[in-house]
Design a protein around this motif. Structure first.
Motif, PDB file in Angstrom:
ATOM      1  N   VAL A  29       0.839  -1.205   0.000  1.00 44.94           N
ATOM      2  CA  VAL A  29       0.000   0.000   0.000  1.00 44.94           C
ATOM      3  C   VAL A  29       0.873   1.255   0.000  1.00 44.94           C
ATOM      4  O   VAL A  29       0.608   2.221  -0.754  1.00 44.94           O
ATOM      5  N   TYR A  30       1.910   1.264   0.840  1.00 42.79           N
ATOM      6  CA  TYR A  30       2.825   2.411   0.841  1.00 42.79           C
ATOM      7  C   TYR A  30       3.493   2.573  -0.517  1.00 42.79           C
ATOM      8  O   TYR A  30       3.694   3.709  -0.994  1.00 42.79           O
ATOM      9  N   LEU A  31       3.849   1.473  -1.156  1.00 37.51           N
ATOM     10  CA  LEU A  31       4.519   1.543  -2.457  1.00 37.51           C
ATOM     11  C   LEU A  31       3.601   2.162  -3.508  1.00 37.51           C
ATOM     12  O   LEU A  31       4.031   3.016  -4.303  1.00 37.51           O
ATOM     13  N   TRP A  34       3.481   5.943  -2.863  1.00 39.13           N
ATOM     14  CA  TRP A  34       4.699   6.693  -3.153  1.00 39.13           C
ATOM     15  C   TRP A  34       5.101   6.621  -4.629  1.00 39.13           C
ATOM     16  O   TRP A  34       5.823   7.490  -5.113  1.00 39.13           O
ATOM     17  N   VAL A  35       4.648   5.619  -5.352  1.00 39.87           N
ATOM     18  CA  VAL A  35       4.848   5.624  -6.803  1.00 39.87           C
ATOM     19  C   VAL A  35       4.113   6.826  -7.408  1.00 39.87           C
ATOM     20  O   VAL A  35       4.635   7.527  -8.292  1.00 39.87           O
ATOM     21  N   ALA A  36       2.900   7.064  -6.911  1.00 44.38           N
ATOM     22  CA  ALA A  36       2.153   8.237  -7.386  1.00 44.38           C
ATOM     23  C   ALA A  36       2.836   9.532  -6.970  1.00 44.38           C
ATOM     24  O   ALA A  36       2.912  10.489  -7.764  1.00 44.38           O
ATOM     25  N   VAL A  37       3.357   9.583  -5.732  1.00 45.72           N
ATOM     26  CA  VAL A  37       4.018  10.810  -5.268  1.00 45.72           C
ATOM     27  C   VAL A  37       5.269  11.094  -6.084  1.00 45.72           C
ATOM     28  O   VAL A  37       5.509  12.250  -6.521  1.00 45.72           O
ATOM     29  N   ALA A 128      -1.871  13.159  -8.051  1.00 43.15           N
ATOM     30  CA  ALA A 128      -2.200  14.089  -6.977  1.00 43.15           C
ATOM     31  C   ALA A 128      -3.354  13.567  -6.116  1.00 43.15           C
ATOM     32  O   ALA A 128      -3.462  13.923  -4.926  1.00 43.15           O
ATOM     33  N   LEU A 129      -4.213  12.737  -6.688  1.00 41.93           N
ATOM     34  CA  LEU A 129      -5.366  12.231  -5.955  1.00 41.93           C
ATOM     35  C   LEU A 129      -5.121  10.885  -5.273  1.00 41.93           C
ATOM     36  O   LEU A 129      -5.771  10.568  -4.278  1.00 41.93           O
ATOM     37  N   VAL A 130      -4.205  10.088  -5.812  1.00 39.96           N
ATOM     38  CA  VAL A 130      -4.017   8.715  -5.314  1.00 39.96           C
ATOM     39  C   VAL A 130      -3.634   8.662  -3.844  1.00 39.96           C
ATOM     40  O   VAL A 130      -4.207   7.855  -3.082  1.00 39.96           O
ATOM     41  N   PRO A 131      -2.661   9.433  -3.321  1.00 38.45           N
ATOM     42  CA  PRO A 131      -2.279   9.275  -1.907  1.00 38.45           C
ATOM     43  C   PRO A 131      -3.445   9.466  -0.946  1.00 38.45           C
ATOM     44  O   PRO A 131      -3.638   8.660  -0.031  1.00 38.45           O
ATOM     45  N   PHE A 132      -4.233  10.534  -1.151  1.00 44.05           N
ATOM     46  CA  PHE A 132      -5.341  10.770  -0.227  1.00 44.05           C
ATOM     47  C   PHE A 132      -6.441   9.730  -0.395  1.00 44.05           C
ATOM     48  O   PHE A 132      -6.996   9.223   0.585  1.00 44.05           O
TER      49      PHE A 132
END
Length: 474
Positions: A29-31, A34-37, A128-132
């Motif tokens: 999930v973290y990966l 952070w791929v999106a970030v 920009a939307l994926v992390p949240f």
């Protein structure tokens, strides 16, 4: 550097299966987040953004993208804990993450309107939307997630044309963003659902174990009540009768106190029988149980005994080796991740040899494969004491092929006398035959159904002045 890598590998191999799955799922999930970030930050550093946007925006845009990851990382952690029922999500953190995400999306839309770059439109919005949204889909229910995603896509469909893009570009962007955030949300949610099921199974297994312990305690308490309840009632009644007789100066008070003494000794013997029954262990039953437990745990277990050797062993040797099988099985399940286990029993040269070998030894964590760590455990120390009482030995240590081997050896002398068997029981388990012959009569031990008739018969018999038993008691 190599030492650090060794420590990390060792920490991973020392985890249980559930802990490994938990770490892998959370890491996945973290990966995804952070791929999106990282993708968003790289998009903000491209040449069209650096050359077409004002200097302040060109500098702030990649920092804003990184800020999304920094703020959403603890939010995702709290969201995963909340999904598993292990914590809650701070409301302030959720508000901050939503604000930073909204600011980042607004910045991307402003750049799309001012910078002539098609890649910024298609590749800048969904990171920009994926992390949240990765954290948000774990906090709310599935229906709410679908509604929120639909609302965001509708909002983007209304805002993108304001940047001067055509309807085709708007539709393609909405479809791309919808697929990306939907896929990430589905992956995160299904991964955490699988992890939650595994935690529930772990909790159910722990509850089952606790219930088994509670049931065994209740059974032990019920057995003690059945053994002591009647005898204690008889002791109380006879003691009260003896007090009354003694106050009147009647000689029968002595007979009543002798009965109290006999009943107390009988109770002591019966309690020892109950405790001895709980301490005893059957070797054949333990071997079958070990195979069933290990097989259920996904460990290939092979049990071999030459000529059913356990059937010809004395009872105390079988009990001692049964405890070895029980402790060894517990160690196999607790320590390491073995795939196979072999239990062998043989009788040769006047000794019974039990060998338990498995391939799940943890180098360094339990004695470096040499058994040094395991030898300090209280379980194996207790087994050594049991075997030492029979003249046996216990060896635990590494074997060929990176395996761990536990070997118990117990001598089985031929023609063992009854006196030697009594000596092995220990002084606390032996009764005084002379005292029992002197105190026990035909009616003393007849009561085994809890009616109390045996004790009453003994009382009536003791009152007969011409009874030989009454004379012996006096």
């Amino acid at each position: 550097m190599s030492g650090d890598v060794f420590v990390r590998v060792k920490g991973w191999s020392g985890r249980s299966g559930l802990a490994k799955v938990d770490l892998y799922t959370r890491g996945t999930v973290y990966l995804l987040m952070w791929v999106a970030v990282v993708g968003l930050t790289l998009i903000m550093l491209t040449r069209p953004v650096r050359s077409g946007a004002p200097l302040g925006v060109a500098v702030a845009a990649p920092l804003l993208g990184t800020a999304v990851g920094v703020v959403c990382t603890p939010l995702v952690r709290h969201a995963m804990d909340a999904y598993l029922g292990q914590g809650t999500v701070p409301r302030r953190l959720l508000i901050w993450a939503a604000a930073v995400t909204a600011a980042t999306v607004g910045t991307v839309l402003w750049l799309v309107a001012s910078v002539p770059s098609e890649r910024l439109l298609t590749m800048g919005l969904w990171p920009a939307l994926v992390p949240f949204l990765t954290a948000h889909c774990l906090i709310v229910r599935l229906r709410t997630t679908v509604l929120v995603h639909a609302g965001l896509l509708a909002a983007l469909g209304a805002l993108i044309p304001l940047t001067g893009k055509s309807a085709t570009q708007t539709l393609a962007t909405v479809a791309t963003v919808g697929f990306a955030v939907g896929w990430v949300a589905f992956t995160a949610r299904i991964s955490m659902w699988v992890l939650a099921v595994m935690w529930e199974l772990r909790e159910a297994r722990d509850v089952q174990a606790r219930l088994a312990v509670a049931e065994e305690r209740l059974r032990f308490g019920r057995d003690l009540h059945d053994v002591l309840g009647r005898n204690l009632a008889v002791i109380a009644l006879k003691s009260e009768l003896a007090v009354q007789l003694a106050r009147r100066g009647r000689p029968e008070a002595v007979d009543q106190m002798v009965e109290v003494q006999r009943t107390a000794r009988e109770s002591q013997r019966e309690v020892r029988d109950v405790v001895r029954g709980y301490r005893a262990a059957d070797l054949h039953t333990e071997l079958e149980g070990a195979q069933g437990v290990l097989t259920a745990a996904g460990i290939t277990c092979a049990i071999g005994s030459r000529g059913d050797a356990e059937l010809g062993l004395p009872g105390e040797v079988q009990s001692a080796l049964a405890w070895v099988v029980r402790e060894a099985t517990t160690n196999v399940l607790r320590h390491g991740e073995p795939t196979r286990c072999t239990i062998a029993l043989a009788v040769s040269d006047g000794a019974a040899v039990l060998t338990v070998e498995n391939d799940g030894v943890q180098s360094g964590s339990r004695g470096g494969g040499g058994g040094g760590g395991l030898s300090q455990g209280s379980g194996l120390a207790g087994l050594r004491e049991r075997l030492a009482a029979l003249g046996g030995t216990l060896d635990a240590g590494g074997a060929a092929g990176g395996c761990f081997r536990l070997t118990a050896t117990v001598p089985v002398p031929a023609g063992r006398s009854q006196q030697e068997l009594q000596d092995l029981e220990g002084p606390e388990d032996r009764e005084a035959p002379e005292e029992l012959e002197e105190l026990e009569g035909p009616g003393d031990l007849e009561d085994r159904d809890g009616t109390g008739q045996g004790a009453v018969a003994g009382v009536e018999e003791s009152r007969e002045p011409g009874s030989p038993k009454g004379a012996a008691r006096r």
